[in-house]
Motif scaffolding. Structure first.
Motif, PDB file in Angstrom:
ATOM      1  N   THR A 366       3.594   6.346  13.682  1.00 16.18           N
ATOM      2  CA  THR A 366       2.169   7.040  13.119  1.00 16.18           C
ATOM      3  C   THR A 366       2.359   7.120  11.636  1.00 16.18           C
ATOM      4  N   VAL A 367       3.385   7.586  10.987  1.00 12.64           N
ATOM      5  CA  VAL A 367       3.365   7.680   9.596  1.00 12.64           C
ATOM      6  C   VAL A 367       3.548   6.705   8.832  1.00 12.64           C
ATOM      7  N   LYS A 368       4.080   5.371   9.435  1.00 12.47           N
ATOM      8  CA  LYS A 368       4.176   4.199   8.626  1.00 12.47           C
ATOM      9  C   LYS A 368       2.679   3.585   8.608  1.00 12.47           C
ATOM     10  N   VAL A 369       1.847   3.710   9.847  1.00 10.52           N
ATOM     11  CA  VAL A 369       0.702   3.008   9.780  1.00 10.52           C
ATOM     12  C   VAL A 369      -0.139   3.834   9.073  1.00 10.52           C
ATOM     13  N   THR A 370      -0.341   5.337   8.988  1.00 11.65           N
ATOM     14  CA  THR A 370      -1.340   6.114   8.287  1.00 11.65           C
ATOM     15  C   THR A 370      -0.634   5.802   6.816  1.00 11.65           C
ATOM     16  N   GLY A 371       0.480   6.049   6.484  1.00  9.95           N
ATOM     17  CA  GLY A 371       1.020   6.018   5.197  1.00  9.95           C
ATOM     18  C   GLY A 371       0.452   4.765   4.141  1.00  9.95           C
ATOM     19  N   LEU A 372       0.923   3.760   5.123  1.00 10.96           N
ATOM     20  CA  LEU A 372       0.296   2.458   4.275  1.00 10.96           C
ATOM     21  C   LEU A 372      -0.899   2.214   3.994  1.00 10.96           C
ATOM     22  N   SER A 373      -1.925   2.519   5.051  1.00 12.78           N
ATOM     23  CA  SER A 373      -3.393   2.830   4.763  1.00 12.78           C
ATOM     24  C   SER A 373      -3.737   3.544   3.507  1.00 12.78           C
ATOM     25  N   ALA A 374      -3.110   4.805   3.568  1.00  9.37           N
ATOM     26  CA  ALA A 374      -3.354   5.946   2.680  1.00  9.37           C
ATOM     27  C   ALA A 374      -2.975   5.529   1.366  1.00  9.37           C
ATOM     28  N   SER A 375      -1.806   4.696   1.188  1.00 10.45           N
ATOM     29  CA  SER A 375      -1.339   4.318   0.035  1.00 10.45           C
ATOM     30  C   SER A 375      -2.142   3.460  -0.814  1.00 10.45           C
ATOM     31  N   LEU A 376      -2.632   2.336  -0.091  1.00 13.46           N
ATOM     32  CA  LEU A 376      -3.472   1.217  -0.609  1.00 13.46           C
ATOM     33  C   LEU A 376      -4.850   2.024  -0.562  1.00 13.46           C
ATOM     34  N   THR A 377      -5.357   2.824  -0.136  1.00 11.16           N
ATOM     35  CA  THR A 377      -6.458   3.409  -0.594  1.00 11.16           C
ATOM     36  C   THR A 377      -6.351   4.336  -1.799  1.00 11.16           C
ATOM     37  N   GLN A 378      -5.186   4.988  -1.848  1.00 11.72           N
ATOM     38  CA  GLN A 378      -4.861   5.870  -3.234  1.00 11.72           C
ATOM     39  C   GLN A 378      -4.907   4.764  -4.390  1.00 11.72           C
ATOM     40  N   LEU A 379      -4.363   3.559  -4.443  1.00 14.41           N
ATOM     41  CA  LEU A 379      -4.519   2.565  -5.142  1.00 14.41           C
ATOM     42  C   LEU A 379      -5.830   2.255  -5.651  1.00 14.41           C
ATOM     43  N   LEU A 380      -6.640   2.282  -4.730  1.00 14.18           N
ATOM     44  CA  LEU A 380      -8.166   2.076  -5.004  1.00 14.18           C
ATOM     45  C   LEU A 380      -8.955   3.255  -5.549  1.00 14.18           C
ATOM     46  N   GLY A 381      -8.337   4.224  -5.546  1.00 12.84           N
ATOM     47  CA  GLY A 381      -8.923   5.426  -6.190  1.00 12.84           C
ATOM     48  C   GLY A 381      -9.291   6.698  -5.266  1.00 12.84           C
ATOM     49  N   VAL A 382      -9.068   6.535  -3.868  1.00  9.68           N
ATOM     50  CA  VAL A 382      -9.459   7.543  -3.049  1.00  9.68           C
ATOM     51  C   VAL A 382      -8.067   8.330  -2.886  1.00  9.68           C
ATOM     52  N   SER A 383      -8.083   9.249  -3.129  1.00 14.12           N
ATOM     53  CA  SER A 383      -6.814  10.265  -2.915  1.00 14.12           C
ATOM     54  C   SER A 383      -6.415  10.934  -1.901  1.00 14.12           C
ATOM     55  N   GLU A 384      -7.532  11.422  -1.096  1.00  9.62           N
ATOM     56  CA  GLU A 384      -7.467  12.372  -0.183  1.00  9.62           C
ATOM     57  C   GLU A 384      -6.346  11.983   1.108  1.00  9.62           C
ATOM     58  N   PRO A 385      -6.571  10.695   1.459  1.00  7.31           N
ATOM     59  CA  PRO A 385      -5.652  10.376   2.580  1.00  7.31           C
ATOM     60  C   PRO A 385      -4.302  10.483   2.325  1.00  7.31           C
ATOM     61  N   ALA A 386      -3.983  10.174   1.328  1.00 10.12           N
ATOM     62  CA  ALA A 386      -2.413  10.128   0.868  1.00 10.12           C
ATOM     63  C   ALA A 386      -2.084  11.668   0.622  1.00 10.12           C
ATOM     64  N   LEU A 387      -2.963  12.192  -0.305  1.00  6.16           N
ATOM     65  CA  LEU A 387      -2.518  13.722  -0.559  1.00  6.16           C
ATOM     66  C   LEU A 387      -2.547  14.625   0.540  1.00  6.16           C
ATOM     67  N   PHE A 388      -3.410  14.574   1.441  1.00  2.00           N
ATOM     68  CA  PHE A 388      -3.347  15.535   2.704  1.00  2.00           C
ATOM     69  C   PHE A 388      -2.931  15.030   3.783  1.00  2.00           C
TER      70      PHE A 388
END
Length: 481
Positions: A366-388
């Motif tokens: 679950t961390v791998k799935v969530t983390g990959l999505s959050a990392s890519l989202t952060q690269l596009l400028g949205v930080s909350e998924p990765a941070l929190f």
């Protein structure tokens, strides 16, 4: 009619939170924000398993579900159904939850509500400025065997329309947004803002240039009157007071007179107040703010950049980062550059690096799935998924690494005197704010990549939480079966 994807997502979120547990809800650029009665009744893992949900956290009395840009608007619209979706409805809902916020948080959120609609315009203008610098540079023109003398005279003029308009009429945009936010009539706010930069008045930039020969108009023999091009603080205060005055007048004005006399009195009052009272006073306050921020950024040995790089992640965690937008706008309008966002931007690269480090080494599916999505989202400028959702969720070590890398990157950029010419472009898009000069662009790219790489390597080898190194029950069952 069958329900669409976003209606289903909205219903699933409400079902997990509990319809009777929700006092009110609003949305921002990336999140649905629920004011709830009992936070302990909400199953975070059940929410995170819902399609499109990138993470959850609880802050400032609100349970916040991270959906990302675009998606959050569609889910919010689906939740509202046929209910009216206009400023009054939003204001009423926000009022229901804002009592849980202290005065400073509420003020910062209000600033964000005013400036966020303007960000795309300033970001686009910055990109136009960068492209103008590239196209008309001696190096690029030389490659084509041209000089500036060979460029048709109308072309620079037309391009200047793209690069100068937003800043020339910035007070009008701010007053429009302030009136809209504080319950006034936006078009009235726009006219109030235009009065602050009327072509009848001496241009503020020309007056500031001692070689221009332009002097302010002296009202009553001692009040200097100029246009307030680039004066963010004056526009903010005038917009706030003008909207409040309009609401008070409409409450007491007879209906037969309201259409004409309310705008008449608002325009007259704010012209006198803005040009003769607030403008001259707030000009000195704004100049002092610019001096303080600039001096901090220019602190020797990169200490200013170190401090800002350290502070910004903490501001994001507490929701105070929107305060930076007002300061950045002021810097841009008055100096043409924005060194503050340069130092703050290292947070995004550091956060992405830490999130990638955890994601790649984690054994928990679950961390791998969530983390990959959050990392890519952060690269596009949205930080909350990765941070929190990843960095702060399991341990404090990754957070420490992220803050340290953000601070180090800020220190180096401060030492190199790197500064953007815009704002609103984050992480992978942020280099576009430096294309106006090759040295700036290359230095920014190198430091950004090193910040991301350092955060990734340190996290991967030294800061991955033990909790993510334990496989899910489903994974374990599959291996043993």
């Amino acid at each position: 009619m069958s329900e669409n994807k976003y209606e289903r997502i909205g219903k699933e979120i409400v079902n997990v939170i509990g319809e009777n547990n929700i006092e009110s809800y609003v949305h921002c650029a990336t999140r649905l924000r629920f004011s709830v009665i009992d936070r302990s009744k909400i199953d975070d893992e059940a929410i995170e398993k819902i399609e499109e949900v990138k993470g959850v956290f609880y802050n400032a009395g609100q349970y916040q579900v991270i959906l990302g840009t675009g998606t959050v608007n569609k889910v919010y619209a689906a939740l509202r159904g046929n209910q009216p979706d206009h400023d009054d409805a939003i204001t009423k809902e926000e009022t229901g939850s804002s009592h849980k916020e202290n005065g400073l948080r509420r003020a910062v959120r209000t600033l964000a509500d005013i400036f966020i609609p303007i960000i795309p315009i300033i970001a686009a203008t910055g990109l136009f400025l960068g492209l103008k610098g590239v196209v008309f540079s001696d190096a690029v023109l030389g490659l084509m065997g041209l000089t500036m003398e060979d460029v048709p005279g109308y072309l620079p003029s037309l391009i200047s329309v793209l690069t100068d308009t937003a800043f020339a009429f910035l007070p009008a945009l701010i007053c429009w947004s302030a009136f809209r936010n504080f319950g006034g009539m936006p078009v009235l706010g726009f006219v109030v803002g235009l009065m602050l930069v009327s072509p009848v008045l001496p241009n503020a930039y020309a007056v500031a240039d001692v070689n221009s020969g332009v002097d302010p108009i002296m009202a009553l023999g001692f009040i200097p009157v100029v246009g307030y091009q680039g004066s963010v603080l004056t526009a903010l205060v005038v917009g706030f007071l003008g909207a409040k005055l309009e609401k008070r007048l409409r409450a007491v004005m007879p209906n037969a007179l309201d259409l004409i006399f309310t705008p008449f009195l608002v325009l007259l009052t704010m012209m006198i107040t803005g040009l003769l009272v607030l403008g001259p006073l707030l000009h000195f306050v704004e100049a002092g703010l610019i001096t303080v921020v600039t001096e901090l950024i220019d602190t020797p040995l990169g200490l200013g950049g170190l401090f800002i790089g350290f502070l910004y992640p903490l501001a994001v965690m507490t929701g105070m980062h929107h305060l930076f937008i007002a300061i950045e706008t002021t810097l841009l309008a008055n100096t043409g550059f924005n060194p503050l966002i340069t130092l703050c931007a290292m947070y995004g690269f550091a956060n992405a690096g830490v999130c990638f480090g955890i994601t790649l080494k984690a054994k928990k599916k679950t961390v791998k799935v969530t983390g990959l999505s959050a990392s890519l989202t952060q690269l596009l400028g949205v930080s909350e998924p990765a941070l929190f959702g990843v960095v702060m969720r399991y341990s404090m070590k990754p957070l420490y690494v992220m803050i340290a890398c953000s601070a180090a990157g800020g220190a180096v950029l401060s030492l190199l005197n790197i500064k953007a010419n815009s704002y609103g472009l984050a992480v992978v898009l942020s280099p576009l704010m430096y294309i106006y000069e090759w040295n700036q662009l290359v230095a920014y790219l190198v430091v950004s990549v090193l910040t991301l790489a350092a955060a990734f390597i340190i996290t991967y080898f030294f800061a991955v939480p033990k909790a993510v190194m334990v496989e899910d029950e489903e994974q374990t069952m599959l291996k043993t079966s």
